[in-house]
Design an enzyme around this catalytic site. Structure first.
Site, mmCIF file in Angstrom:
data_model
loop_
_atom_site.group_PDB
_atom_site.id
_atom_site.type_symbol
_atom_site.label_atom_id
_atom_site.label_comp_id
_atom_site.label_asym_id
_atom_site.label_seq_id
_atom_site.Cartn_x
_atom_site.Cartn_y
_atom_site.Cartn_z
ATOM 1 N N GLY A 155 6.368 -1.055 5.235
ATOM 2 C CA GLY A 155 7.529 -0.441 4.597
ATOM 3 C C GLY A 155 7.263 1.053 4.462
ATOM 4 N NE ARG A 156 11.385 4.430 0.335
ATOM 5 C CZ ARG A 156 12.233 3.434 0.036
ATOM 6 N NH1 ARG A 156 11.776 2.239 -0.232
ATOM 7 N NH2 ARG A 156 13.528 3.660 -0.001
ATOM 8 C CB ILE A 157 3.004 2.823 1.367
ATOM 9 C CG1 ILE A 157 3.614 3.379 0.068
ATOM 10 C CG2 ILE A 157 1.526 3.188 1.456
ATOM 11 C CD1 ILE A 157 3.091 2.747 -1.210
ATOM 12 C CB THR A 190 -3.657 1.764 -1.396
ATOM 13 O OG1 THR A 190 -2.811 1.539 -0.255
ATOM 14 C CG2 THR A 190 -4.904 2.522 -0.972
ATOM 15 C CB SER A 191 -0.739 -3.200 -1.778
ATOM 16 O OG SER A 191 -1.622 -4.293 -1.708
ATOM 17 N NE ARG A 192 1.152 -3.257 -8.565
ATOM 18 C CZ ARG A 192 1.463 -1.976 -8.386
ATOM 19 N NH1 ARG A 192 0.701 -1.190 -7.644
ATOM 20 N NH2 ARG A 192 2.542 -1.469 -8.957
ATOM 21 C CD GLU A 218 -5.621 -2.230 -11.075
ATOM 22 O OE1 GLU A 218 -4.788 -1.552 -11.703
ATOM 23 O OE2 GLU A 218 -5.634 -2.331 -9.853
ATOM 24 C CG HIS A 262 -3.843 1.308 -9.710
ATOM 25 N ND1 HIS A 262 -3.416 0.043 -9.982
ATOM 26 C CD2 HIS A 262 -2.798 1.910 -9.067
ATOM 27 C CE1 HIS A 262 -2.178 -0.130 -9.532
ATOM 28 N NE2 HIS A 262 -1.783 0.999 -8.976
ATOM 29 C CB ALA A 291 -3.480 5.310 -4.192
#
Ligand code: NAD
Length: 331
Positions: free
Chosen positions: A156-158, A236-238, A267, A286, A288
């Site tokens: 998607g975007r990232i 870098t997502s979840r 986290e 976290h 990014a």
């Protein structure tokens, strides 16, 4: 009529929300800053707010949605909205919104930074230099990245922003996306592949899917077994998208060549997590999405969503558009 907008869990870096208060006031609303740590706090403080703004805390369970009948929209300050029970909100006629454009470029930069650090062993050498050592000897082989294959899971975007940067580095980019068409994947310069093909063909894998029931532990021991010997994974997502225990096993066994992680299953990451001391792992807290530009953009984007909602009782940033049919009426 003034629309009340309640900030559930303010973050110090944005306090005292002067910019937001002014934009929302000009749009016909009033922003109220709360200080909530529990669902009970939200119940006690939200009053007759129509819009709830949520930074990080998972403190708006269905019971709170039921007990606050004026709430029609909950907005997450960010891209991921896994802190909100979207199905429960939809069932109650509540829209959920986010800031979908926020920090795509920044997260992509961080993914590439983690990849470069792992692949070129930057952090590994850095720590040895800090300890006074001077040696190019290395426990892992280093390969030239140009010509190697980066597999993206979610483009998607990232993911697309990562693809753009990776192509600039000379990487061959392949991608699996459950929703996007092959043409949409090709349009951002990647070659469409199945999930299994991405796992089997990639030297590096970077994960960019949202967290949901369907993606929790999407990357598990079975996936690691399908990955190439020495492959490096970036997340870098979840955190919960990857089975962290399986990841640790895959690195300790020597099958994986390393991991670059900005997100974790829990986290903050536990002080005694093995990930903190594994030499083939590069970790960041976290962060990014952080850059000065990204924070500014986030403030503008959230205010745009709020203003749009006050004007139209709707926003293009609503992630559960099916709610329109049973949206709660304005009180
Ligand atoms: P996006 O919605 O633009 O893209 C996500 C893509 O994943 C979509 O194309 C979707 O079709 C695809 N997808 C969904 N489920 C999938 C599956 N099971 N398999 C393969 N593809 C799947 O979102 P984005 O802006 O690219 O952000 C991605 C995620 O990054 C966010 O959901 C958020 O959790 C995370 N994020 C993290 C940070 C950070 O600070 N580390 C910052 C922003 C976003």
């Amino acid at each position: 009529m003034t629309i009340k907008v309640f900030q559930i869990d303010p973050v110090p870096v944005l306090a005292p929300y002067t910019y937001e208060k002014e934009v929302i006031r000009n749009a016909g609303g009033e922003m109220i800053i709360g200080d909530c740590n529990t669902p009970e706090d939200v119940l006690a403080q939200a009053g007759d707010a129509e819009i709830l703004l949520l930074s990080w805390k998972n403190i708006v369970p269905p019971a709170v949605m039921d007990a606050l009948p004026n709430v029609r929209l909950i907005i997450r300050w960010g891209v991921g909205y896994d802190q909100i029970d979207v199905a429960a909100a939809t069932a109650r006629g509540i829209a959920v919104g986010n800031a979908p454009k926020y920090a795509s470029e920044d997260v992509a930069e961080q993914a590439i930074a983690l990849l470069l650090s792992c692949a070129r062993r930057v952090s590994w050498f850095h720590h040895r230099m800090q300890r006074g050592e001077w040696s190019a000897a290395n426990s892992n082989k280093i390969y030239r990245m140009k010509g190697r294959t980066l597999g993206l899971i979610g483009i998607g975007r990232i993911g697309a922003a990562v693809a753009q940067r990776a192509i600039g580095l000379g990487l061959n980019v392949i991608a699996y996306d459950k929703v996007l068409s092959d043409d949409a994947v090709r349009a951002v310069g990647a070659t469409p592949r199945s999930m299994d093909q991405v796992l089997a063909e990639s030297d590096y894998i970077s994960v960019h899917v949202p967290l949901s029931a369907a993606t929790r532990h999407l990357i598990n021991a079975e996936c690691f077994a399908k990955m190439r010997q020495g492959a490096i994974i970036i997340n870098t997502s979840r955190g919960p998208v990857i089975d962290e225990a399986a990841l640790i096993d895959a690195i300790n066994s020597g099958h994986l060549g390393g991991a670059g992680l900005d997100v974790f299953e829990q986290e903050p990451l536990a002080k005694d997590s093995p990930l903190r001391s594994m030499e083939h792992v590069v970790i960041t807290p976290h962060m990014a999405a952080y850059s000065e530009e990204a924070w500014h953009g986030l403030r503008v984007e959230v205010c745009e969503v709020v203003s749009e909602w006050i004007r139209d009782s709707w926003s293009s940033a609503v992630v559960n558009p099916q709610v329109k049919a049973n949206l709660r009426p304005r009180a």
